[in-house]
Design an enzyme around this catalytic site. Structure first.
Site, PDB file in Angstrom:
ATOM      1  N   GLN A   1       0.974 -10.980  -2.701  1.00  0.00           N
ATOM      2  CA  GLN A   1      -0.492 -11.373  -3.140  1.00  0.00           C
ATOM      3  C   GLN A   1      -1.099 -10.451  -4.601  1.00  0.00           C
ATOM      4  OE1 GLN A   1      -0.669  -8.502  -0.210  1.00  0.00           O
ATOM      5  NE2 GLN A   1      -1.292  -9.970   1.306  1.00  0.00           N
TER       6      GLN A   1
ATOM      7  N   LYS B   1     -14.507  -2.841   7.002  1.00  0.00           N
ATOM      8  CA  LYS B   1     -14.277  -4.207   6.205  1.00  0.00           C
ATOM      9  C   LYS B   1     -14.829  -5.165   5.707  1.00  0.00           C
ATOM     10  CE  LYS B   1     -11.282  -6.645  10.009  1.00  0.00           C
ATOM     11  NZ  LYS B   1     -10.499  -7.380  10.250  1.00  0.00           N
TER      12      LYS B   1
ATOM     13  N   HIS C   1      -4.740  -1.660  -4.125  1.00  0.00           N
ATOM     14  CA  HIS C   1      -5.097  -0.842  -4.089  1.00  0.00           C
ATOM     15  C   HIS C   1      -7.315  -0.167  -5.091  1.00  0.00           C
ATOM     16  CE1 HIS C   1      -2.195  -2.075  -1.942  1.00  0.00           C
ATOM     17  NE2 HIS C   1      -2.898  -1.459  -0.382  1.00  0.00           N
TER      18      HIS C   1
ATOM     19  N   CYS D   1       0.758  -1.513  -0.149  1.00  0.00           N
ATOM     20  CA  CYS D   1       0.165  -0.079  -0.098  1.00  0.00           C
ATOM     21  C   CYS D   1       0.853   1.230  -0.296  1.00  0.00           C
ATOM     22  CB  CYS D   1      -1.184   0.298   1.266  1.00  0.00           C
ATOM     23  SG  CYS D   1      -0.295  -1.099   2.868  1.00  0.00           S
TER      24      CYS D   1
ATOM     25  N   HIS E   1      -8.433  -1.694   0.471  1.00  0.00           N
ATOM     26  CA  HIS E   1      -7.717  -1.970   0.325  1.00  0.00           C
ATOM     27  C   HIS E   1      -8.592  -3.484  -0.029  1.00  0.00           C
ATOM     28  CE1 HIS E   1      -4.219  -0.271   2.989  1.00  0.00           C
ATOM     29  NE2 HIS E   1      -5.114   0.325   3.235  1.00  0.00           N
TER      30      HIS E   1
ATOM     31  N   ASP F   1      -2.531  -8.288  -4.742  1.00  0.00           N
ATOM     32  CA  ASP F   1      -3.110  -6.987  -4.064  1.00  0.00           C
ATOM     33  C   ASP F   1      -3.014  -6.038  -5.117  1.00  0.00           C
ATOM     34  OD1 ASP F   1      -3.303  -5.382  -1.789  1.00  0.00           O
ATOM     35  OD2 ASP F   1      -0.869  -5.009  -1.930  1.00  0.00           O
TER      36      ASP F   1
ATOM     37  N   ARG G   1       7.695 -10.140   5.612  1.00  0.00           N
ATOM     38  CA  ARG G   1       6.958 -10.141   7.032  1.00  0.00           C
ATOM     39  C   ARG G   1       7.587 -11.100   7.795  1.00  0.00           C
ATOM     40  NH1 ARG G   1       0.680  -9.762   6.516  1.00  0.00           N
ATOM     41  NH2 ARG G   1       1.055  -7.671   4.405  1.00  0.00           N
TER      42      ARG G   1
END
Length: 642
Positions: free
Chosen positions: A388, A471, A392, A341, A517, A390, A370
């Site tokens: 991911q 969420k 946004h 992000c 997200h 992923d 991580r």
RNA sequence: GCCCAUGUAGCUCAGAGGUAGAGCACCUCCUUGGUAAGGAGGAGGUCACCGGUUCAAUUCCGGUCAUGGGCUCCA
């Protein structure tokens, strides 16, 4: 019936009312209100059995180790556990035989479970005398009642009574706790907090009948057979090495699987108006200071000093730099990004944005690191390096509903294709939150509107949202009906502000965009792990890293086999050939073990007729057919179903 | 990170204070065989790593690393 509706009807959930925003009294009510309404359904009966069996276990432990301190022993999914502390003994699975034997004796004695109450002072005095510090802690912290529930088991042939502080309910007698098995022992912090003493937790399973117990144990065996770690080895999908814990090596077949999914998702998102990007892995700490990761997520991040890294100074330089703080040595503090992000915030900020640019959808399959606690790593399920699907979405408040609705469609489409039902959950504002009530009202309404538009049931978890936005969570059910969290849709009001993002509205004024997200698969690593177990390694044709294996009966059909292989490959099929001198039965067995969807058997007959004999992994021998017919079939099945 | 268990050949696993074994896989040869294991031979291990005890350690002890089961579901 709607696809998602099916889940809700198939797996009724106990009416577990556990949403509570304030603590104290509400918590207390909650605790007494577990799915224990006196009904006679399976859940309730099993709950009693499991709860009672936990008592039997505790009693057995105290028979063998009279000074054992008991903590708590609740029923859990499929069984129960009991947390125990024994000063001079460490429980291990070697104790199970003896423990189970003692438990069986208690069952055989058929002791009644008798509920009663004791005055608070009496039970406290008793527990002080017997040094039951955990029971005392419970009394102090969560049981304010003047009269405390006690469950007694009178001992056969004596006046003694074994008892445990408990709110019930139980089965009438220990004789109804016949069908249990101890499964494992592990450590568990008292109250789940790492600053508390470590207790020993014994897990067991318990059922109403012998058959149910056997079925359950059998199911465990089956689950073990399809464990992705085992299949990953057997099918040559991925490996790990001691020198990179938590970081999978994708072997050719696994990489193919990965790539198929990643590529398909990218294409799908491009169709949906997303713009794929590629972003850096290593950043100046300033990025994470801005995003807040440095403050809130630093323990999970890999970071280092640039100078130290560049000059390879030893420990001295390192400790010195640390002692002087981040930048005293003049080197930058660098970190590997744990999320995409912040990068996307920078991309948004890179240009002056107009409302006409919104919604701006940025897709990124970047590599993330991580630093998960070493004890939590597990196969592909919990890794330190991953990526991911992923993205946004930067949008206006008014655009939230439409964006989320499109996302719900997308997620449904994808999981339907994997034959994985999905249940939806909406998490709303927590007590501690960022952003005005008006903003939250609008955002929650937008999410609700999108959810309602699906016509599917969804659960509302009041107060479960993040402080930066509400969420939607998705429970994905696999073939063994286990749930997984993969997809997520998370609104964020904070990050755009931290990065000072704005767009020019139709009113020629600056406005702060909302960020969504979102991920569908979540991490590819974990999702592939789930898929491996979901399909038990027998991937559908479109996903299979080896779709077809050509195998010859003898050397005499080799040329035809090679021709067929070429035809398959030029049609874009992932095919291999086994031209070895092994017998056909052996080749079939090998190929079947590798779970290849199609085997083509090529002998002299096929050579002479220009055909292939097709054997399907799932449907067995399909007989001979012209090469073209098989090609048509397999090409059709290679298309992604979403 | 913490607790417990585990670490022997590519895989699955035996083994024991006196320097290691099986099956499968692998390699070579024989076999040309039609829908779930054809036959013979061969090669392969610093018994995770480091240290200690011992005449002798892969085996016992300690440490390290890794893997596995857990660590919210609060009597």
């Amino acid at each position: 019936m709607s696809y998602l509706g099916r889940v809700a009807t198939k797996r009724p959930r106990p009416a577990l009312v556990r949403r509570t925003t304030d603590h104290g009294a509400a918590m207390q009510d909650d605790a007494y209100d577990l799915p224990e309404a006196p009904s006679d359904d399976e859940e309730s009966k099993l709950y009693r059995i499991r709860h009672s069996t936990a008592h039997v276990l505790a009693q057995a432990v105290q028979r063998l180790w009279p000074h054992a301190r008991l903590a708590g022993g609740p029923p859990v999914k499929d069984g129960f556990y009991y947390d125990i502390e024994i000063d001079d003994h460490t429980l291990s699975e070697e104790d199970f035989a003896q423990l189970e034997k003692t438990m069986k004796r208690i069952v055989k004695e058929n002791q009644p479970f008798e509920m009663t109450t004791w005055p608070r002072e009496k039970i406290i005095a008793h527990y002080q005398r017997t040094d039951q510090v955990y029971k005392l802690d419970l009394l102090e912290r969560i049981i304010p009642d003047p009269e405390v529930g006690i469950c007694q088991n009178p001992q056969k042939g004596s006046d003694d009574v074994w008892f445990d502080m408990c709110r019930g309910p139980h089965v009438p007698r220990t004789g109804q706790c016949k069908h249990f098995k101890l499964l494992r022992v592990s450590g568990a912090y008292w109250r789940g907090q790492s600053d508390q003493p470590m207790l020993q937790r014994v897990y067991g399973t318990a059922w109403k009948t012998r058959e149910q117990l056997d079925t359950y144990l059998h199911r465990l065996e089956e689950a073990k057979k399809r464990d992705h770690r085992k299949l990953g080895r057997d099918l040559d999908l991925f490996m790990f090495h001691d020198w990179a814990p938590g970081a999978p090596f994708w072997l050719p077949k696994g990489e193919d699987l990965y790539h198929t999914l990643a590529r398909r998702m990218r294409d799908l998102l491009v169709q949906g108006g997303y713009q794929p990007v590629r972003t850096p892995l290593v950043f100046d700490s300033a990025l994470f200071e801005t995003s807040g990761h440095w403050e809130h997520y630093r323990e999970n991040m890999y970071h280092f000093d640039e100078r130290h890294a560049a000059h390879g100074h030893g420990e001295a330089a390192h400790t010195q730099a640390q002692a002087h703080g981040d930048n005293d040595q003049g080197g930058r503090q660098l970190g590997l990004k744990p999320m995409n992000c912040p990068c996307h915030m920078l991309i948004f900020k890179h240009k002056k944005r107009s409302y006409r640019d919104l919604p701006l959808r940025i897709h990124d399959q970047g590599v993330l690191h991580r630093n998960e606690l070493s004890g939590t790593l597990s196969g592909l399920t919990r890794v330190r390096q991953f990526s991911q699907d992923d993205a946004h979405i930067f949008c206006t408040q008014e655009q939230i509903a439409a964006e989320v609705e499109a996302l719900l469609h997308l997620i449904d489409k994808v999981y339907r294709a994997f034959d994985m039902p999905v249940a939806l959950k909406l998490s709303t504002r927590p007590a501690e939150k960022l952003g005005s009530d008006e903003l939250w009202d609008a955002a929650e309404d937008a999410l609700r509107q999108a959810l309602d538009a699906t016509g599917r049931p969804y659960e509302i978890k009041e107060g479960d949202g993040a402080f930066y936005g509400p969420k939607i969570d998705f429970d994905v059910y696999d073939a063994l009906e286990r749930t997984h969290q993969c997809a997520t849709v998370q609104l964020d009001f904070q990050l755009p502000r931290r990065f000072d993002l704005s767009y020019v509205g139709a009113d020629n004024q600056p406005h702060v965009p909302v960020v969504i997200h979102r991920a569908v698969f979540g991490s590819f690593e974990r999702f592939i792990g789930i898929l491996i177990e979901h399909y038990a390694g027998a991937f559908p044709v479109w996903l299979a890293p080896e779709q077809v294996r050509v195998m010859t009966v003898s050397e005499r059909s080799e040329a035809h086999g090679e021709g067929v292989l070429r035809a398959l490959k030029s049609a874009g099929i992932k095919a291999t050939a086994d031209l070895s001198d092994a017998k056909i039965g052996y080749k079939i067995r090998e190929c079947h073990n590798q779970k290849v969807p199609y085997m083509l058997i090529i002998g002299e007959r096929e050579r002479d007729e220009g055909t292939v004999s097709v054997r399907s992994r799932d449907d067995g021998d399909l007989g001979a057919m012209p090469v073209e017919d098989f090609l048509t079939r397999v090409v059709a099945e290679s298309l992604p179903p979403f």
